[in-house]
Design an enzyme around this catalytic site. Structure first.
Site, PDB file in Angstrom:
ATOM      1  CG  ASN A  41      39.043 -24.765  -0.318  1.00  0.00           C
ATOM      2  OD1 ASN A  41      38.084 -25.346   0.160  1.00  0.00           O
ATOM      3  ND2 ASN A  41      40.039 -25.416  -0.897  1.00  0.00           N
ATOM      4  CG  ASP A  47      44.071 -24.754  -7.895  1.00  0.00           C
ATOM      5  OD1 ASP A  47      44.011 -25.948  -8.237  1.00  0.00           O
ATOM      6  OD2 ASP A  47      43.105 -23.973  -7.972  1.00  0.00           O
ATOM      7  CG  PHE A  76      32.259 -31.326  -8.541  1.00  0.00           C
ATOM      8  CD1 PHE A  76      32.198 -32.703  -8.614  1.00  0.00           C
ATOM      9  CD2 PHE A  76      31.131 -30.621  -8.118  1.00  0.00           C
ATOM     10  CE1 PHE A  76      31.027 -33.378  -8.264  1.00  0.00           C
ATOM     11  CE2 PHE A  76      29.965 -31.280  -7.760  1.00  0.00           C
ATOM     12  CZ  PHE A  76      29.911 -32.657  -7.839  1.00  0.00           C
ATOM     13  CE  LYS A  94      38.869 -25.039 -13.803  1.00  0.00           C
ATOM     14  NZ  LYS A  94      38.212 -24.511 -12.612  1.00  0.00           N
TER      15      LYS A  94
HETATM   16  O1  PMT Z   1      32.275 -28.943   0.017  1.00  0.00           O
HETATM   17  P1  PMT Z   1      31.050 -28.064  -0.161  1.00  0.00           P
HETATM   18  O2  PMT Z   1      31.001 -26.947   0.854  1.00  0.00           O
HETATM   19  O3  PMT Z   1      29.794 -28.860  -0.240  1.00  0.00           O
HETATM   20  O4  PMT Z   1      31.195 -27.301  -1.577  1.00  0.00           O
HETATM   21  C1  PMT Z   1      31.139 -28.013  -2.757  1.00  0.00           C
HETATM   22  C2  PMT Z   1      32.217 -27.533  -3.779  1.00  0.00           C
HETATM   23  C3  PMT Z   1      31.938 -26.100  -4.164  1.00  0.00           C
HETATM   24  C4  PMT Z   1      33.615 -27.647  -3.165  1.00  0.00           C
HETATM   25  C5  PMT Z   1      32.113 -28.510  -4.998  1.00  0.00           C
HETATM   26  O5  PMT Z   1      30.830 -28.421  -5.554  1.00  0.00           O
HETATM   27  C6  PMT Z   1      33.166 -28.191  -6.051  1.00  0.00           C
HETATM   28  O6  PMT Z   1      33.013 -27.322  -6.885  1.00  0.00           O
HETATM   29  N1  PMT Z   1      34.314 -28.941  -6.015  1.00  0.00           N
HETATM   30  C7  PMT Z   1      35.457 -28.716  -6.888  1.00  0.00           C
HETATM   31  C8  PMT Z   1      36.304 -27.582  -6.342  1.00  0.00           C
HETATM   32  C9  PMT Z   1      37.551 -27.337  -7.191  1.00  0.00           C
HETATM   33  O7  PMT Z   1      38.619 -27.584  -6.723  1.00  0.00           O
HETATM   34  O8  PMT Z   1      37.301 -26.938  -8.421  1.00  0.00           O
HETATM   35  P2  PMT Z   1      38.463 -26.542  -9.506  1.00  0.00           P
HETATM   36  O9  PMT Z   1      37.713 -25.944 -10.625  1.00  0.00           O
HETATM   37  O10 PMT Z   1      39.526 -25.745  -8.843  1.00  0.00           O
HETATM   38  O11 PMT Z   1      39.088 -27.929  -9.928  1.00  0.00           O
HETATM   39  C10 PMT Z   1      38.576 -28.722 -11.007  1.00  0.00           C
HETATM   40  C11 PMT Z   1      38.697 -30.190 -10.672  1.00  0.00           C
HETATM   41  O12 PMT Z   1      40.078 -30.546 -10.525  1.00  0.00           O
HETATM   42  C12 PMT Z   1      38.012 -30.597  -9.381  1.00  0.00           C
HETATM   43  O13 PMT Z   1      37.365 -31.837  -9.586  1.00  0.00           O
HETATM   44  C13 PMT Z   1      39.159 -30.722  -8.393  1.00  0.00           C
HETATM   45  O14 PMT Z   1      38.861 -31.701  -7.378  1.00  0.00           O
HETATM   46  C14 PMT Z   1      40.298 -31.169  -9.279  1.00  0.00           C
HETATM   47  N2  PMT Z   1      41.641 -30.737  -8.809  1.00  0.00           N
HETATM   48  C15 PMT Z   1      41.867 -29.447  -8.473  1.00  0.00           C
HETATM   49  C16 PMT Z   1      43.140 -29.079  -8.045  1.00  0.00           C
HETATM   50  C17 PMT Z   1      44.145 -30.065  -7.957  1.00  0.00           C
HETATM   51  N3  PMT Z   1      45.369 -29.760  -7.525  1.00  0.00           N
HETATM   52  N4  PMT Z   1      43.885 -31.319  -8.325  1.00  0.00           N
HETATM   53  C18 PMT Z   1      42.646 -31.679  -8.767  1.00  0.00           C
HETATM   54  O15 PMT Z   1      42.425 -32.843  -9.120  1.00  0.00           O
END
Ligand code: PMT
Length: 399
Positions: A206, A275, A321, A335
């Site tokens: 990504n 994911d 995040f 979340k």
């Molecule tokens: O890296 P940059 O270019 O500075 O950009 C910053 C960002 C946009 C990446 C950052 O601000 C951000 O949003 N990070 C979280 C990205 C994400 O994976 O979001 P999500 O909504 O898909 O996941 C929710 C949370 O679960 C996140 O804290 C993620 O780290 C976590 N997760 C997700 C998938 C997974 N398999 N395991 C996880 O623990």
């Protein structure tokens, strides 16, 4: 007693450095003065030695008989470096890593916060090169207290006048205090993307650059925390002092988070973890002619959701995040509940100029009680301060 280093350079406002020194002393701070050779032509280093009670450092090779490397050992002793007044020349040197005297060499050796108060003629201050140097240093975590408009040494009215000594002292003391606020705490930050390989040359990933996570790691370090930074592939320099654990896939990141979580008081998952991953990973490069028309994907482990939380919620502060493209607050709140987080920081990654790969972001911070705080659009550095303030509040409540 806290010790700081006061760097003094050859601006006409150099006489104000004596007041700055005195002001810090009155607040119980021990001071070591460092002058550039040019500054020592304007005022004798003896004046500063007399005021500080310590020999002023000017010459990098001054004490030929000492077995200590002075700039390295001093760098380990101090909690803050203040450079006031700072000329265009020292700012240019610091921004470009030039180390040709005690002060500029010392700057490269310090790990503590650095506060710079520029003072110069307006044209020099406004010059695009000086502005670029200031921006570059700010991006590297150096704090600035920018000059004011006023009567200048060139007998003109304009921007470039050193701010009042009291303001420099006030900001310096605030940095000293902040530099301790996470002392003895360990903060684990994840950053960047993960890569899920299809074959030895191709992967699914990504647009995460790691900037958000690295900014958080830098802020935690500035507040005195030990920082473990688990990072997917990025082109960024890790903040100085962070323990960097590089990973590639979501599975690697899951393993490292679980292995290191017991050492941490705080976990911040800023990484954009994939994911899903390709169900098959070919050992050989997939030939163009044999390329499948569709990819079979399987989910990766959700790291946050799978963490052990004895008794329901962990004693640790756990922050996620949320990268959303619609219904940001509602999706992020879900979340927060599903992943049993203390706080979630949501950003709209469909918006231009913020989120992925930008130096800026705009976030919505949601807590367990459902309180929603919206930030303005700001640099990732400024936003990391907001998040770290919330971390401090949560740590206080979990005591
Ligand atoms: O890296 P940059 O270019 O500075 O950009 C910053 C960002 C946009 C990446 C950052 O601000 C951000 O949003 N990070 C979280 C990205 C994400 O994976 O979001 P999500 O909504 O898909 O996941 C929710 C949370 O679960 C996140 O804290 C993620 O780290 C976590 N997760 C997700 C998938 C997974 N398999 N395991 C996880 O623990």
């Amino acid at each position: 007693m806290k010790k700081i280093a006061l760097g003094v350079t050859s601006s006409i406002s150099i006489y104000k450095a004596c007041e700055i020194l005195r002001g810090f002393q009155k607040k119980g701070v021990d001071i070591q003065v460092i002058m550039t050779p040019n500054a020592a032509k304007l005022i004798s280093p003896r004046l500063f030695s007399a005021l500080s009670g310590k020999k002023t450092a000017v010459d990098l090779f001054g004490d030929a008989d000492s077995d200590r490397i002075a700039h390295i050992s001093l760098a380990e002793e101090i909690s803050l470096l203040v450079i006031a007044p700072a000329t265009a020349n020292i700012i240019a040197k610091l921004a470009n890593g030039v180390a040709d005297d005690f002060l500029s060499t010392f700057f490269l050796a310090v790990r503590c916060p650095v506060l710079v108060a520029p003072a110069m003629n307006e044209a020099m201050y406004r010059h695009p090169q000086t502005q670029a140097n200031i921006l570059r240093l700010q991006a590297a975590g150096v704090e600035f207290i920018l000059p004011e408009k006023g009567y200048l040494a060139c007998k003109e009215e304009g921007w470039g006048r050193l701010v009042a000594p009291e303001k420099i002292i006030e900001q310096g003391l605030a940095l000293l205090e902040k530099g301790e606020s996470l002392k003895a705490k360990t903060v684990l930050v994840t950053a960047g993307p993960t890569r899920e390989p299809l074959d030895p040359v191709r992967f699914l990933s990504n647009r995460s650059s790691g900037k958000m996570g690295y900014a958080l790691a830098g802020e935690a370090l500035r507040r005195g925390a030990r920082v473990i930074l688990i990072s997917g592939p990025t082109s960024l320099f890790p903040p100085l002092g962070a323990e960097l654990l590089p990973v590639e896939t979501a599975a690697d990141m899951a393993r490292e988070v679980k292995k290191n979580l017991s050492r941490a008081d705080v976990l911040i998952m800023a990484a954009a973890v994939a994911d899903f991953r390709p169900a098959e990973r070919s050992k050989q490069k997939i030939k163009k002619k044999k390329a499948p028309s569709a990819l079979n994907l399987v989910p990766t482990e959700d790291i946050l959701a799978s963490l052990d939380r004895p008794g329901g919620r962990s004693k640790k502060v756990i922050i996620g995040f949320a990268a959303e493209t619609a219904n940001v607050t509602a999706n992020a709140s879900r979340k927060l509940r599903e992943k049993k987080l203390d706080l979630i920081v949501a950003n709209d990654v469909s918006r231009e100029g913020i989120g992925f790969d930008s130096d800026f972001n705009q976030v919505v911070i949601i807590d367990r009680k459902g309180a929603v705080a919206e930030s303005p659009t700001a640099s990732k550095r400024e936003l990391s301060r907001l998040v770290m303030d919330r971390v401090e509040g949560l740590l206080g409540r979990k005591k």
